[in-house]
Design a protein around this motif. Structure first.
Motif, PDB file in Angstrom:
ATOM      1  N   VAL A   1       0.838  -1.208   0.000  1.00  0.00           N
ATOM      2  CA  VAL A   1       0.000   0.000   0.000  1.00  0.00           C
ATOM      3  C   VAL A   1       0.874   1.260   0.000  1.00  0.00           C
ATOM      4  CG1 VAL A   1      -1.786   1.264   1.288  1.00  0.00           C
ATOM      5  CG2 VAL A   1      -1.906  -1.220   1.118  1.00  0.00           C
ATOM      6  N   SER A   2       2.149   1.125   0.362  1.00  0.00           N
ATOM      7  CA  SER A   2       3.057   2.280   0.362  1.00  0.00           C
ATOM      8  C   SER A   2       3.008   2.999  -0.986  1.00  0.00           C
ATOM      9  CB  SER A   2       4.493   1.830   0.634  1.00  0.00           C
ATOM     10  OG  SER A   2       4.677   1.516   1.978  1.00  0.00           O
ATOM     11  N   GLY A   3       2.860   4.318  -0.932  1.00  0.00           N
ATOM     12  CA  GLY A   3       2.737   5.116  -2.142  1.00  0.00           C
ATOM     13  C   GLY A   3       1.308   5.348  -2.575  1.00  0.00           C
ATOM     14  N   GLY A   4       0.377   4.584  -2.005  1.00  0.00           N
ATOM     15  CA  GLY A   4      -1.036   4.760  -2.321  1.00  0.00           C
ATOM     16  C   GLY A   4      -1.586   6.046  -1.725  1.00  0.00           C
ATOM     17  N   ALA A   5      -2.714   6.478  -2.240  1.00  0.00           N
ATOM     18  CA  ALA A   5      -3.284   7.769  -1.845  1.00  0.00           C
ATOM     19  C   ALA A   5      -4.342   7.624  -0.764  1.00  0.00           C
ATOM     20  CB  ALA A   5      -3.899   8.463  -3.063  1.00  0.00           C
ATOM     21  N   VAL A   6      -4.423   8.652   0.067  1.00  0.00           N
ATOM     22  CA  VAL A   6      -5.592   8.866   0.929  1.00  0.00           C
ATOM     23  C   VAL A   6      -6.405   9.978   0.280  1.00  0.00           C
ATOM     24  CG1 VAL A   6      -6.419   9.636   3.175  1.00  0.00           C
ATOM     25  CG2 VAL A   6      -4.422   8.126   3.034  1.00  0.00           C
TER      26      VAL A   6
ATOM     27  N   LYS B   1     -13.652  15.888  -4.304  1.00  0.00           N
ATOM     28  CA  LYS B   1     -12.653  14.910  -3.865  1.00  0.00           C
ATOM     29  C   LYS B   1     -11.270  15.536  -3.988  1.00  0.00           C
ATOM     30  CE  LYS B   1     -12.381  12.602  -8.399  1.00  0.00           C
ATOM     31  NZ  LYS B   1     -13.425  13.398  -9.073  1.00  0.00           N
ATOM     32  N   ILE B   2     -10.426  15.292  -2.984  1.00  0.00           N
ATOM     33  CA  ILE B   2      -9.083  15.854  -2.938  1.00  0.00           C
ATOM     34  C   ILE B   2      -8.082  14.748  -2.611  1.00  0.00           C
ATOM     35  CG2 ILE B   2      -7.537  17.425  -1.704  1.00  0.00           C
ATOM     36  CD1 ILE B   2      -9.917  19.212  -1.159  1.00  0.00           C
ATOM     37  N   LEU B   3      -6.976  14.724  -3.335  1.00  0.00           N
ATOM     38  CA  LEU B   3      -5.875  13.834  -2.982  1.00  0.00           C
ATOM     39  C   LEU B   3      -5.251  14.401  -1.713  1.00  0.00           C
ATOM     40  CD1 LEU B   3      -3.234  12.439  -5.498  1.00  0.00           C
ATOM     41  CD2 LEU B   3      -2.882  12.617  -3.033  1.00  0.00           C
ATOM     42  N   PHE B   4      -5.504  13.744  -0.600  1.00  0.00           N
ATOM     43  CA  PHE B   4      -5.212  14.328   0.708  1.00  0.00           C
ATOM     44  C   PHE B   4      -3.884  13.863   1.290  1.00  0.00           C
ATOM     45  CE2 PHE B   4      -6.007  14.654   5.376  1.00  0.00           C
ATOM     46  CZ  PHE B   4      -6.242  16.011   5.442  1.00  0.00           C
ATOM     47  N   GLY B   5      -3.367  12.702   0.861  1.00  0.00           N
ATOM     48  CA  GLY B   5      -2.127  12.212   1.442  1.00  0.00           C
ATOM     49  C   GLY B   5      -1.561  11.032   0.684  1.00  0.00           C
ATOM     50  N   VAL B   6      -0.307  10.673   1.040  1.00  0.00           N
ATOM     51  CA  VAL B   6       0.388   9.537   0.428  1.00  0.00           C
ATOM     52  C   VAL B   6       0.937   8.653   1.545  1.00  0.00           C
ATOM     53  CG1 VAL B   6       2.317   8.818  -1.027  1.00  0.00           C
ATOM     54  CG2 VAL B   6       0.992  10.852  -1.633  1.00  0.00           C
ATOM     55  N   ALA B   7       0.571   7.376   1.534  1.00  0.00           N
ATOM     56  CA  ALA B   7       0.981   6.431   2.577  1.00  0.00           C
ATOM     57  C   ALA B   7       2.434   6.013   2.393  1.00  0.00           C
ATOM     58  CB  ALA B   7       0.075   5.201   2.531  1.00  0.00           C
ATOM     59  N   PHE B   8       3.168   5.838   3.534  1.00  0.00           N
ATOM     60  CA  PHE B   8       4.549   5.379   3.386  1.00  0.00           C
ATOM     61  C   PHE B   8       5.051   4.485   4.509  1.00  0.00           C
ATOM     62  CE2 PHE B   8       5.047   9.353   5.759  1.00  0.00           C
ATOM     63  CZ  PHE B   8       6.049   9.061   6.689  1.00  0.00           C
ATOM     64  N   HIS B   9       4.322   4.348   5.623  1.00  0.00           N
ATOM     65  CA  HIS B   9       4.837   3.521   6.719  1.00  0.00           C
ATOM     66  C   HIS B   9       3.677   2.965   7.528  1.00  0.00           C
ATOM     67  CE1 HIS B   9       6.463   2.794  10.834  1.00  0.00           C
ATOM     68  NE2 HIS B   9       7.491   2.324  10.146  1.00  0.00           N
ATOM     69  N   GLN B  10       3.809   1.683   7.942  1.00  0.00           N
ATOM     70  CA  GLN B  10       2.793   1.083   8.797  1.00  0.00           C
ATOM     71  C   GLN B  10       3.371   0.825  10.190  1.00  0.00           C
ATOM     72  OE1 GLN B  10       1.448  -2.849   7.719  1.00  0.00           O
ATOM     73  NE2 GLN B  10       3.494  -3.579   7.202  1.00  0.00           N
ATOM     74  N   SER B  11       2.509   0.924  11.182  1.00  0.00           N
ATOM     75  CA  SER B  11       2.927   0.672  12.557  1.00  0.00           C
ATOM     76  C   SER B  11       2.999  -0.826  12.820  1.00  0.00           C
ATOM     77  CB  SER B  11       1.929   1.309  13.521  1.00  0.00           C
ATOM     78  OG  SER B  11       0.690   0.594  13.487  1.00  0.00           O
ATOM     79  N   ALA B  12       3.543  -1.170  13.969  1.00  0.00           N
ATOM     80  CA  ALA B  12       3.484  -2.559  14.410  1.00  0.00           C
ATOM     81  C   ALA B  12       2.034  -2.922  14.700  1.00  0.00           C
ATOM     82  CB  ALA B  12       4.348  -2.751  15.652  1.00  0.00           C
TER      83      ALA B  12
ATOM     84  N   THR C   1       1.204   5.752   8.462  1.00  0.00           N
ATOM     85  CA  THR C   1       1.678   7.137   8.444  1.00  0.00           C
ATOM     86  C   THR C   1       1.704   7.637   7.013  1.00  0.00           C
ATOM     87  OG1 THR C   1       3.068   6.661  10.367  1.00  0.00           O
ATOM     88  CG2 THR C   1       3.519   8.696   9.168  1.00  0.00           C
ATOM     89  N   CYS C   2       1.199   8.864   6.810  1.00  0.00           N
ATOM     90  CA  CYS C   2       1.055   9.426   5.480  1.00  0.00           C
ATOM     91  C   CYS C   2       1.592  10.856   5.444  1.00  0.00           C
ATOM     92  CB  CYS C   2      -0.424   9.455   5.065  1.00  0.00           C
ATOM     93  SG  CYS C   2      -1.293   7.870   5.225  1.00  0.00           S
ATOM     94  N   HIS C   3       2.106  11.260   4.273  1.00  0.00           N
ATOM     95  CA  HIS C   3       2.375  12.663   4.019  1.00  0.00           C
ATOM     96  C   HIS C   3       1.056  13.374   3.753  1.00  0.00           C
ATOM     97  CE1 HIS C   3       6.743  12.747   3.902  1.00  0.00           C
ATOM     98  NE2 HIS C   3       6.714  11.575   3.299  1.00  0.00           N
ATOM     99  N   GLY C   4       0.918  14.568   4.321  1.00  0.00           N
ATOM    100  CA  GLY C   4      -0.315  15.337   4.122  1.00  0.00           C
ATOM    101  C   GLY C   4      -0.247  16.246   2.895  1.00  0.00           C
ATOM    102  N   PRO C   5      -1.282  17.051   2.688  1.00  0.00           N
ATOM    103  CA  PRO C   5      -1.357  17.898   1.488  1.00  0.00           C
ATOM    104  C   PRO C   5      -0.151  18.821   1.304  1.00  0.00           C
ATOM    105  CG  PRO C   5      -3.454  17.881   2.622  1.00  0.00           C
ATOM    106  CD  PRO C   5      -2.472  17.199   3.533  1.00  0.00           C
TER     107      PRO C   5
END
Length: 260
Positions: free
Chosen positions: A214-219, A236-247, A256-260
């Protein structure tokens, strides 16, 4: 957001963004048999006359610098499937920032595509115009009081090889999720806006135990007009990009995602 409960069919909002979603497909050949595996997710975007894929930096860095990389699109009907590749030696990679930590980023990148690949993809998918929505994303201007956030991406653990009638040919099915959830802002890291996404459990649907792929996918953020009968998406707005999952904690993870 005003607190409100309402029913909204997933396909009503999912159809609005799945044509932008893309999965990277890694390729391996063993004993003259080619196999495919999930190599991350992304979103087709355009910036003026520039076309490419917005994704996570670690996804691009793991791809080969030359040769073919498969592209997985969302097909509701298997008969629509098309074998699609991009040639990495004709692309340009732009990495945004130097990664300070795995969980804090920055971990964001853009893969610029050559015109030949853009032409192929335009026949099958859609590029999201970032410039047209830049003001809305950066200012968080709302067109309705209520909204729904949802994440898209390829789930690697659901990748499955399918029976094939052709020798030395393996068919692979990639599983894409579209699931709503809660976006929770976290403290900025050197002016990098981050948020954590928590997918919402739903009856009859099992959330992934692992979000690799899912890394790189959009929120996406969908503004919902509740006055309409039935409720409808008005923006609809591309609000973020996923890059890390928690334990995993009690079978649940945050992304965890980068925001706008």
């Amino acid at each position: 957001m005003d607190k409100a409960e309402f029913d909204l069919k997933t396909d009503l909002i999912g159809d609005a963004v799945t044509d932008f979603a893309v999965g990277f497909v890694g390729l391996q050949v063993h004993n003259r048999k080619e196999t495919a595996f999930s190599a991350g997710s992304g979103t087709f975007v355009s910036i003026g006359s520039v076309y490419g894929i917005l994704t996570a930096a670690h996804v691009l860095k793991a791809l080969p610098q030359s040769g073919p990389v498969g592209i997985a699109l969302n097909y509701r009907d298997p008969s629509q499937f098309r074998r699609l590749f991009i040639e990495m030696q004709y692309t340009d990679c732009v990495f945004l920032g130097d990664k300070t930590s795995e969980a804090r980023g920055p971990d964001l990148a853009f893969l610029r595509l050559c015109q030949a690949d853009v032409a192929k993809i335009k026949a099958l998918a859609v590029f999201y115009n970032l410039l047209r929505r830049e003001y809305l994303a950066l200012t968080n201007v709302r067109s309705a009081k209520n909204y729904v956030d949802a994440i898209t991406g390829i789930v690697a653990e659901e990748t499955k090889e399918l029976p094939s009638t052709k020798p030395n040919v393996v068919s692979t099915n990639f599983f894409s999720i579209f699931v709503d959830g809660l976006s929770i802002p976290v403290d900025d890291n050197e002016d990098i806006r981050l948020f954590e996404f928590e997918a919402a459990p739903r009856p009859g649907f099992n959330l992934p135990s692992d979000y690799r792929g899912v890394s790189g996918g959009a929120v996406w953020r969908f503004d919902i007009d509740l006055e309409s009968k039935p409720p409808k998406v008005v923006q609809k707005i591309l609000f973020g990009v996923a890059f890390h999952q928690s334990a995993s904690k009690d079978g649940m993870r945050t992304i965890t995602c980068h925001g706008p």
